[in-house]
Design a protein around this motif. Structure first.
Motif, PDB file in Angstrom:
ATOM      1  N   CYS A  86       0.835  -1.197   0.000  1.00 35.10           N
ATOM      2  CA  CYS A  86       0.000   0.000   0.000  1.00 35.10           C
ATOM      3  C   CYS A  86       0.871   1.249   0.000  1.00 35.10           C
ATOM      4  O   CYS A  86       2.074   1.188   0.185  1.00 35.10           O
ATOM      5  CB  CYS A  86      -0.940   0.012   1.193  1.00 35.10           C
ATOM      6  N   ASN A  87       0.223   2.387  -0.191  1.00 33.94           N
ATOM      7  CA  ASN A  87       0.930   3.666  -0.242  1.00 33.94           C
ATOM      8  C   ASN A  87       1.447   4.043   1.138  1.00 33.94           C
ATOM      9  O   ASN A  87       0.738   3.897   2.133  1.00 33.94           O
ATOM     10  CB  ASN A  87      -0.033   4.755  -0.727  1.00 33.94           C
ATOM     11  N   ARG A  88       2.654   4.551   1.188  1.00 33.83           N
ATOM     12  CA  ARG A  88       3.187   5.024   2.465  1.00 33.83           C
ATOM     13  C   ARG A  88       4.408   5.902   2.216  1.00 33.83           C
ATOM     14  O   ARG A  88       5.095   5.761   1.202  1.00 33.83           O
ATOM     15  CB  ARG A  88       3.543   3.864   3.399  1.00 33.83           C
ATOM     16  N   VAL A  89       4.642   6.805   3.147  1.00 36.87           N
ATOM     17  CA  VAL A  89       5.856   7.619   3.185  1.00 36.87           C
ATOM     18  C   VAL A  89       6.448   7.492   4.576  1.00 36.87           C
ATOM     19  O   VAL A  89       5.734   7.671   5.573  1.00 36.87           O
ATOM     20  CB  VAL A  89       5.574   9.103   2.860  1.00 36.87           C
ATOM     21  N   THR A  90       7.721   7.186   4.669  1.00 40.08           N
ATOM     22  CA  THR A  90       8.397   7.073   5.961  1.00 40.08           C
ATOM     23  C   THR A  90       9.586   8.030   5.960  1.00 40.08           C
ATOM     24  O   THR A  90      10.496   7.903   5.126  1.00 40.08           O
ATOM     25  CB  THR A  90       8.891   5.637   6.208  1.00 40.08           C
ATOM     26  N   TYR A  91       9.565   8.988   6.882  1.00 47.48           N
ATOM     27  CA  TYR A  91      10.652   9.963   6.971  1.00 47.48           C
ATOM     28  C   TYR A  91      11.805   9.382   7.778  1.00 47.48           C
ATOM     29  O   TYR A  91      11.601   8.750   8.819  1.00 47.48           O
ATOM     30  CB  TYR A  91      10.141  11.262   7.595  1.00 47.48           C
ATOM     31  N   THR A  92      13.023   9.597   7.290  1.00 43.77           N
ATOM     32  CA  THR A  92      14.206   9.037   7.937  1.00 43.77           C
ATOM     33  C   THR A  92      14.376   9.594   9.343  1.00 43.77           C
ATOM     34  O   THR A  92      14.708   8.866  10.284  1.00 43.77           O
ATOM     35  CB  THR A  92      15.466   9.338   7.098  1.00 43.77           C
ATOM     36  N   VAL A 123       6.365   4.362  -0.923  1.00 42.76           N
ATOM     37  CA  VAL A 123       5.823   3.310  -1.774  1.00 42.76           C
ATOM     38  C   VAL A 123       4.527   3.828  -2.364  1.00 42.76           C
ATOM     39  O   VAL A 123       3.669   4.352  -1.639  1.00 42.76           O
ATOM     40  CB  VAL A 123       5.549   2.018  -0.975  1.00 42.76           C
ATOM     41  N   SER A 124       4.377   3.709  -3.674  1.00 47.10           N
ATOM     42  CA  SER A 124       3.149   4.104  -4.348  1.00 47.10           C
ATOM     43  C   SER A 124       2.544   2.879  -5.016  1.00 47.10           C
ATOM     44  O   SER A 124       3.199   2.209  -5.833  1.00 47.10           O
ATOM     45  CB  SER A 124       3.431   5.189  -5.399  1.00 47.10           C
ATOM     46  N   TYR A 125       1.305   2.564  -4.636  1.00 47.08           N
ATOM     47  CA  TYR A 125       0.631   1.392  -5.194  1.00 47.08           C
ATOM     48  C   TYR A 125       0.393   1.570  -6.688  1.00 47.08           C
ATOM     49  O   TYR A 125       0.428   0.617  -7.453  1.00 47.08           O
ATOM     50  CB  TYR A 125      -0.686   1.181  -4.453  1.00 47.08           C
ATOM     51  N   TYR A 126       0.151   2.843  -7.088  1.00 48.04           N
ATOM     52  CA  TYR A 126      -0.026   3.165  -8.502  1.00 48.04           C
ATOM     53  C   TYR A 126       1.185   3.959  -8.989  1.00 48.04           C
ATOM     54  O   TYR A 126       1.973   4.468  -8.202  1.00 48.04           O
ATOM     55  CB  TYR A 126      -1.302   3.987  -8.709  1.00 48.04           C
ATOM     56  N   SER A 127       1.303   4.105 -10.298  1.00 49.82           N
ATOM     57  CA  SER A 127       2.380   4.904 -10.861  1.00 49.82           C
ATOM     58  C   SER A 127       2.195   6.369 -10.476  1.00 49.82           C
ATOM     59  O   SER A 127       1.073   6.905 -10.513  1.00 49.82           O
ATOM     60  CB  SER A 127       2.389   4.768 -12.389  1.00 49.82           C
ATOM     61  N   THR A 128       3.294   7.028 -10.084  1.00 50.47           N
ATOM     62  CA  THR A 128       3.206   8.431  -9.689  1.00 50.47           C
ATOM     63  C   THR A 128       3.281   9.320 -10.927  1.00 50.47           C
ATOM     64  O   THR A 128       3.990   9.024 -11.891  1.00 50.47           O
ATOM     65  CB  THR A 128       4.346   8.803  -8.731  1.00 50.47           C
ATOM     66  N   THR A 129       2.522  10.416 -10.865  1.00 51.61           N
ATOM     67  CA  THR A 129       2.551  11.392 -11.965  1.00 51.61           C
ATOM     68  C   THR A 129       3.443  12.576 -11.630  1.00 51.61           C
ATOM     69  O   THR A 129       3.951  13.244 -12.536  1.00 51.61           O
ATOM     70  CB  THR A 129       1.130  11.885 -12.271  1.00 51.61           C
ATOM     71  N   SER A 130       3.640  12.877 -10.338  1.00 50.32           N
ATOM     72  CA  SER A 130       4.544  13.945  -9.918  1.00 50.32           C
ATOM     73  C   SER A 130       4.854  13.789  -8.447  1.00 50.32           C
ATOM     74  O   SER A 130       4.129  13.108  -7.706  1.00 50.32           O
ATOM     75  CB  SER A 130       3.923  15.336 -10.176  1.00 50.32           C
ATOM     76  N   THR A 168      -0.828  10.438  -7.839  1.00 50.64           N
ATOM     77  CA  THR A 168      -1.143   9.378  -8.786  1.00 50.64           C
ATOM     78  C   THR A 168      -2.425   9.780  -9.504  1.00 50.64           C
ATOM     79  O   THR A 168      -2.986  10.846  -9.243  1.00 50.64           O
ATOM     80  CB  THR A 168      -1.355   8.029  -8.073  1.00 50.64           C
ATOM     81  N   ASP A 169      -2.901   8.947 -10.377  1.00 48.81           N
ATOM     82  CA  ASP A 169      -4.172   9.241 -11.039  1.00 48.81           C
ATOM     83  C   ASP A 169      -5.346   9.121 -10.071  1.00 48.81           C
ATOM     84  O   ASP A 169      -6.438   9.612 -10.343  1.00 48.81           O
ATOM     85  CB  ASP A 169      -4.395   8.275 -12.216  1.00 48.81           C
ATOM     86  N   ASN A 170      -5.095   8.484  -8.905  1.00 45.71           N
ATOM     87  CA  ASN A 170      -6.187   8.228  -7.963  1.00 45.71           C
ATOM     88  C   ASN A 170      -6.247   9.201  -6.793  1.00 45.71           C
ATOM     89  O   ASN A 170      -7.319   9.516  -6.291  1.00 45.71           O
ATOM     90  CB  ASN A 170      -6.077   6.799  -7.416  1.00 45.71           C
ATOM     91  N   PHE A 171      -5.099   9.658  -6.323  1.00 44.16           N
ATOM     92  CA  PHE A 171      -5.099  10.541  -5.153  1.00 44.16           C
ATOM     93  C   PHE A 171      -3.761  11.271  -5.035  1.00 44.16           C
ATOM     94  O   PHE A 171      -2.822  11.015  -5.777  1.00 44.16           O
ATOM     95  CB  PHE A 171      -5.390   9.744  -3.870  1.00 44.16           C
TER      96      PHE A 171
END
Length: 391
Positions: free
Chosen positions: A200-206, A225-232, A287-290
């Motif tokens: 699933c999607n997640r961001v973890t800061y160091t 981690v992006s479940y879908y392809s990122t657009t930006s 992503t295209d979804n969110f």
């Protein structure tokens, strides 16, 4: 909080009253423990807080609490212990003790204050497939002061509640990610968990907090981690009304870059740091979804200069302390200069700590810096200040 408890430490008016007997608070936060005390006569000469399980040694002298403990005494026989950047290992019972000039022994209040330090975890029930699940913001003890819980879905603010439980009947996607925090401590959020499965999607800061020197360079990083392809994707300051890519911000012109941009700028580098760069920095991707991350806590950067503080020591001596407005990251080695020349004795710790004792009548000047940043000196303390200034 529980009601005040007064403990009589003998006869004839000796007592200690703790404001509360137990506290449960978050890892990484700051806690205050306070008490009032009475005694029949004389003057209090020594006050200290110490760990019940150990010897009555002041916490301010314990290596594990170095730089994290502050004492505050008021004029009405009140005393407060403050511990910052709490760790789970700080969970213990703390006791207050004092000595007067008319006694040779110390008086200690029992039973003390029991501190429990916990982090936040999101638990999902039931664990098998279901279109509606209950999320619980779990702690190992019941948080003091009945906090408000904040929920995040895919890095965006979702809801607030006084209950640690939340039910989201809408979510059916494998990629939806949830995290929780408590109001007032939004930077201390739980790790993100998946509503369904593990991909699933997640961001973890160091790092959640960084303190570095004015004029230096900092790298702020995360993994995502992006479940879908990122657009930006880009980094931004959380205090901006609208998220703005730092590489387009005029205030950072020529000072910001995204090194190693394979699969997106997971690292932010800021050079020639200024005090006004102190802020919270967040990473977002679309992503295209969110879109992830506008309200999810990131990394807080504090930028500080160096100053030499002068205080009286023994007769004819002064203690010089190299101070900063925040605790520098990575526990650096300090370097002292006398009349512009480095003081260096590799076999001694005398010149590698943030304090230095000098003769108060010295005509020399002193400044300090930290290892690997030798070009970022503090202003020099000169003859006049050593002879006449104290704080």
């Amino acid at each position: 909080m529980s009601n005040c408890v007064s403990v009589v430490l003998g006869q004839y008016g000796w007592s200690v009253t703790y404001t509360t007997q137990s506290i449960c608070t978050l890892k990484g936060s700051t806690v205050e423990m306070s008490c009032t005390y009475t005694y029949p006569s004389g003057t209090v000469t020594t006050t200290l807080w110490f760990l019940k399980k150990g010897n009555p040694v002041s916490l301010s002298g314990e290596p594990d609490y170095k730089g994290r403990v502050m004492y505050h005494r008021d004029k009405k026989n009140g005393h407060t212990l403050t511990i910052t950047d709490l760790r789970e290992s700080d969970s213990a019972t703390y006791m207050f003790s004092f000595i007067t000039d008319q006694t040779r022994w110390r008086y200690t209040g029992s039973p003390g204050v029991t501190l429990s330090v916990t982090d936040l975890q999101v638990k999902v029930t039931p664990t098998w497939w279901a279109t509606s699940k209950t999320l619980t913001c779990s702690t190992t003890c019941t948080l003091t002061d009945h906090p408000t819980y904040i929920w995040y879905k895919n890095g965006q603010h979702l809801d607030e509640s006084t209950s640690p439980q939340y039910k989201d009947p809408v979510s059916k996607n494998y990629d939806d990610t949830y995290s929780c925090a408590v109001k007032g401590h939004e930077d201390l959020h739980s790790p993100a968990v998946c509503f369904q499965g593990q991909s699933c999607n997640r961001v973890t800061y160091t790092k959640r907090r960084i303190c570095v020197l004015k004029g230096s360079t900092v790298d702020i990083s995360c993994t995502y981690v992006s479940y879908y392809s990122t657009t930006s994707s880009f980094w931004f300051r959380s205090d901006k009304s609208t998220p703005e890519d730092l590489t387009t911000d005029p205030g950072y012109a020529g000072r910001v870059e995204y090194p190693g941009t394979y699969r997106g700028p997971s690292s932010l580098r800021i050079t020639d740091l200024r005090e006004e760069d102190s802020a919270e920095y967040r990473f977002t991707f679309k992503t295209d979804n969110f879109e992830w991350g506008h309200s999810f806590p990131g990394t807080t950067l504090s930028v500080t200069g160096l100053q030499v503080k002068v205080t009286p020591a023994a007769e004819g001596q002064k203690t010089l302390t190299c101070i900063t407005t925040c605790t520098l990251t990575d526990n650096p080695t300090y370097i002292w200069y006398k009349n512009g020349q480095r003081l260096d004795e590799p076999t001694s710790q005398q010149y590698s700590s943030n304090t230095l004792v000098v003769l108060g009548h010295s005509v020399d000047s002193y400044s300090c810096t930290v290892e690997h940043h030798e070009d970022l000196h503090s202003p020099a303390v000169c003859k006049y200040e050593l002879n006449y200034y104290s704080n």
